[in-house]
Scaffold this active site. Structure first.
Site, PDB file in Angstrom:
ATOM      1  CD  GLU A 108      15.416  40.945  66.021  1.00 57.00           C
ATOM      2  OE1 GLU A 108      15.778  40.311  64.836  1.00 57.00           O
ATOM      3  OE2 GLU A 108      16.133  40.776  66.801  1.00 57.00           O
ATOM      4  CB  CYS A 117      23.221  41.335  64.729  1.00 58.85           C
ATOM      5  SG  CYS A 117      22.180  40.894  63.477  1.00 58.85           S
ATOM      6  CG  HIS A 174      17.316  42.039  61.000  1.00 57.01           C
ATOM      7  ND1 HIS A 174      18.455  42.081  60.390  1.00 57.01           N
ATOM      8  CD2 HIS A 174      17.692  41.963  62.389  1.00 57.01           C
ATOM      9  CE1 HIS A 174      19.703  41.801  61.270  1.00 57.01           C
ATOM     10  NE2 HIS A 174      19.107  41.712  62.219  1.00 57.01           N
TER      11      HIS A 174
HETATM   12 ZN    ZN Z   1      19.959  41.339  64.328  1.00 59.95          ZN
END
Ligand code: ZN
Length: 186
Positions: free
Chosen positions: A144, A101, A147
């Site tokens: 994603e 990441c 996130h």
């Molecule tokens: Zn990430």
């Protein structure tokens, strides 16, 4: 042409917050932001990046997939903007593979992800899209989307022993590749 934005790192509260829905994707500010996010993703060699990773709490991420060492059959996709995403179906089957990441430099982990997902999202043109993704793209999408919900891959790890440093990861995949070649040779 977008500009390169600063990347937020683990410990910053924006990475732990649920991001907000994008009201009007065609707004010029949103369009400019998408250009900047794509530029930042390309510049950092990422396969994906989410808005909170550049200190913006909006439900937008980029997928930029291409074949790589671990996924030689990964499709070329993007960089493409995914806005207000949802996962509508998860396969029962999960697959574990290495992830890194941009917001957690120097660390890799073996992360279980659903092999196949069905998704809904908006394109940057405001079009509603439904799609099905498997394997590498499904993995990027799940990473994603996490996130946008304040989740990082470390939260998905089964066991801390499945975390390694970047240097050890490089050793590991080199070894796996050599062993893979030996298997092919018989
Ligand atoms: Zn990430």
């Amino acid at each position: 042409m977008g500009k390169i934005l600063e990347i937020s790192e683990l410990g910053h509260p924006i990475l732990r917050k649920r991001a907000s829905e994008v009201e009007n994707v065609q707004d010029v500010k949103v369009q400019n932001f998408i250009d900047d996010l794509i530029e930042t993703c390309t510049d950092s060699n990422g396969v994906g990046i989410a808005a909170p990773q550049v200190y913006k709490s909006d439900r937008i991420f980029i997928i930029s997939s291409r074949p790589n060492i671990r996924y030689p059959n990964a499709p070329e996709l993007g960089p493409v903007a995914i806005v207000n995403p949802e996962i509508t179906y998860f396969s029962d089957e999960k697959v574990k593979d290495w992830e890194g990441c941009l917001s957690i430099p120097g660390i890799r982990g073996l992360v279980p992800r659903h092999k196949t997902i069905k998704v809904k999202y908006q394109t940057r043109d405001g079009e509603d899209v439904e799609n099905e993704f498997s394997d590498f793209i499904a993995r990027i999408f799940q990473h994603e989307l996490d996130h946008l919900d304040g989740i990082v891959f470390l939260d998905r790890i089964d066991n801390n022993k499945e975390l390694v440093t970047e240097r050890e990861y490089q050793r590991l995949i080199t070894k796996e590749m050599e062993e893979g070649d030996l298997e092919k040779e018989g």
